[in-house]
Design an enzyme around this catalytic site. Structure first.
Site, PDB file in Angstrom:
ATOM      1  N   ASN A   1     -19.784  66.399  39.189  1.00  0.00           N
ATOM      2  CA  ASN A   1     -19.584  65.055  39.731  1.00  0.00           C
ATOM      3  C   ASN A   1     -20.981  64.516  39.994  1.00  0.00           C
ATOM      4  O   ASN A   1     -21.610  64.878  40.978  1.00  0.00           O
ATOM      5  CB  ASN A   1     -18.762  65.124  41.027  1.00  0.00           C
ATOM      6  CG  ASN A   1     -18.697  63.789  41.739  1.00  0.00           C
ATOM      7  OD1 ASN A   1     -18.979  62.740  41.140  1.00  0.00           O
ATOM      8  ND2 ASN A   1     -18.345  63.786  43.017  1.00  0.00           N
ATOM      9  N   TRP A   2     -21.428  63.668  39.091  1.00  0.00           N
ATOM     10  CA  TRP A   2     -22.825  63.219  39.158  1.00  0.00           C
ATOM     11  C   TRP A   2     -23.055  62.179  40.245  1.00  0.00           C
ATOM     12  O   TRP A   2     -24.189  61.857  40.562  1.00  0.00           O
ATOM     13  CB  TRP A   2     -23.249  62.654  37.801  1.00  0.00           C
ATOM     14  CG  TRP A   2     -23.424  63.697  36.729  1.00  0.00           C
ATOM     15  CD1 TRP A   2     -23.009  65.009  36.751  1.00  0.00           C
ATOM     16  CD2 TRP A   2     -24.080  63.515  35.460  1.00  0.00           C
ATOM     17  NE1 TRP A   2     -23.365  65.630  35.580  1.00  0.00           N
ATOM     18  CE2 TRP A   2     -24.023  64.743  34.768  1.00  0.00           C
ATOM     19  CE3 TRP A   2     -24.705  62.423  34.837  1.00  0.00           C
ATOM     20  CZ2 TRP A   2     -24.570  64.910  33.494  1.00  0.00           C
ATOM     21  CZ3 TRP A   2     -25.239  62.594  33.565  1.00  0.00           C
ATOM     22  CH2 TRP A   2     -25.176  63.834  32.916  1.00  0.00           C
TER      23      TRP A   2
ATOM     24  N   GLU B   1     -11.974  69.745  48.683  1.00  0.00           N
ATOM     25  CA  GLU B   1     -13.356  69.550  49.105  1.00  0.00           C
ATOM     26  C   GLU B   1     -13.412  69.283  50.608  1.00  0.00           C
ATOM     27  O   GLU B   1     -13.224  68.142  51.047  1.00  0.00           O
ATOM     28  CB  GLU B   1     -13.962  68.358  48.357  1.00  0.00           C
ATOM     29  CG  GLU B   1     -13.992  68.538  46.856  1.00  0.00           C
ATOM     30  CD  GLU B   1     -15.117  67.730  46.222  1.00  0.00           C
ATOM     31  OE1 GLU B   1     -15.912  68.325  45.501  1.00  0.00           O
ATOM     32  OE2 GLU B   1     -15.210  66.520  46.478  1.00  0.00           O
TER      33      GLU B   1
ATOM     34  N   GLY C   1     -22.413  68.170  50.041  1.00  0.00           N
ATOM     35  CA  GLY C   1     -23.808  67.746  50.077  1.00  0.00           C
ATOM     36  C   GLY C   1     -24.555  68.195  51.324  1.00  0.00           C
ATOM     37  O   GLY C   1     -25.647  67.726  51.598  1.00  0.00           O
TER      38      GLY C   1
ATOM     39  N   GLY D   1     -21.292  68.838  42.819  1.00  0.00           N
ATOM     40  CA  GLY D   1     -22.147  67.664  42.985  1.00  0.00           C
ATOM     41  C   GLY D   1     -23.581  68.004  42.643  1.00  0.00           C
ATOM     42  O   GLY D   1     -23.967  68.073  41.478  1.00  0.00           O
ATOM     43  N   GLY D   2     -24.378  68.253  43.678  1.00  0.00           N
ATOM     44  CA  GLY D   2     -25.821  68.481  43.517  1.00  0.00           C
ATOM     45  C   GLY D   2     -26.194  69.434  42.387  1.00  0.00           C
ATOM     46  O   GLY D   2     -27.061  69.126  41.560  1.00  0.00           O
TER      47      GLY D   2
HETATM   48  P1  PGA Z   1     -21.873  68.882  46.441  1.00  0.00           P
HETATM   49  O1  PGA Z   1     -20.792  67.751  46.114  1.00  0.00           O
HETATM   50  O2  PGA Z   1     -21.663  69.990  45.422  1.00  0.00           O
HETATM   51  O3  PGA Z   1     -23.192  68.210  46.284  1.00  0.00           O
HETATM   52  O4  PGA Z   1     -21.606  69.347  47.826  1.00  0.00           O
HETATM   53  C1  PGA Z   1     -19.500  68.092  45.726  1.00  0.00           C
HETATM   54  C2  PGA Z   1     -18.684  66.839  45.510  1.00  0.00           C
HETATM   55  O5  PGA Z   1     -18.885  65.866  46.251  1.00  0.00           O
HETATM   56  O6  PGA Z   1     -17.839  66.772  44.609  1.00  0.00           O
END
Ligand code: PGA
Length: 255
Positions: free
Chosen positions: A13-14, A170, A176, A237-238
């Site tokens: 998920n960019w 999540e 994040g 995400g990251g």
């Molecule tokens: P993260 O984000 O891996 O940066 O915690 C995950 C997401 O929001 O899908």
């Protein structure tokens, strides 16, 4: 149905990162690293990157997803994108109900449900995100929150349509923040989600649904999280913005 029979899915998920040329460059790095993956690999990218991403992944095993879609087919919805627009350019998946959309853009379970139904009707596969806030976990209402989200977000989604739905658990406090849920916490809620699906549909339908964990999943913790029975993949995400890290997670899911 055992875990091995469910489709493992690792999706990046960019969020609001990468211009079209940067997207192309990152995918050119990712594609060879995940070419022999034994799981489904998806990159969900910003709208304006979609065309470049689809071109960069043509003929590869990497699929492309959007990060949202509107529920109407067309009309006076300035700034919105319809499922038909996404489908026509070759988008296969769409992230819906991400906590950032719920937190910052007024997304509710009702609008997540409308988008989910529209995505399914339009031939897209929704990755429906659910998760509790830290405050809700501390108040011991995680299960209530998740049960409500699952019921409302999937309201009126048929058993046949459920085959094309991916759920991403999540926990909002883990997104994040570098704070990952422990593998046991992730398993506990993913198993609870499957129980809810079994109640709303039936056990067979629930057993076939891919349930991802998301929230600071990375190359260091993916193995342990993905070893859990009800954790069938990850929404990343990251770490999805760094080719080697993303590829390492894909490798962990391919075992
Ligand atoms: P993260 O984000 O891996 O940066 O915690 C995950 C997401 O929001 O899908």
């Amino acid at each position: 149905m055992d875990k091995a029979k469910r489709k493992a899915i690792i999706a990046g998920n960019w969020k609001m990162n990468k211009t079209p040329s940067e997207a192309k460059a990152l995918l050119n790095e990712i594609v060879p690293l995940v070419a022999d993956a034994d799981c489904e690999v998806i990159a969900c990218v910003p709208y304006v990157d979609l065309a470049a991403a689809i071109e960069a992944t043509a003929g590869t095993n990497v699929k492309i997803g959007a990060e949202n879609c509107h529920w109407a087919a067309s009309g006076a919805f300035t700034g919105e994108i319809s499922t038909g627009m996404l489908k026509e350019i070759g988008v296969e998946y769409v992230v819906l109900g991400h906590s950032e959309r719920r937190q910052y853009f007024g997304e509710t379970d009702e609008t997540v449900n409308k988008r989910t139904k529209a995505a399914l009707a339009g031939g897209l596969k929704p990755i429906v995100c659910v998760g509790e806030l830290l405050w809700e976990r501390e108040c011991n209402i995680t299960e209530e929150v998740i049960a409500r989200q699952i019921k409302l977000d999937l309201w009126d989604v048929t058993e046949e349509e459920l085959k094309n739905v991916v759920i991403a658990y999540e926990p909002v406090w883990a997104i994040g923040t570098g704070k990952t849920a422990t593998a046991d916490q992730a398993e506990e809620v993913c198993a609870f989600i499957r129980d809810q699906l079994a109640k709303l549909y039936n056990q067979e339908a629930a057993d076939a649904v891919t349930i991802q964990y998301g929230g600071s999943m990375n190359d260091a913790n993916a193995d342990e999280l993905l070893s859990k029975t009800n954790v069938d993949g990850g929404l990343i995400g990251g770490a999805s913005l760094v080719a080697e890290k993303f590829a390492a997670i894909v490798k962990a899911a391919s075992k």
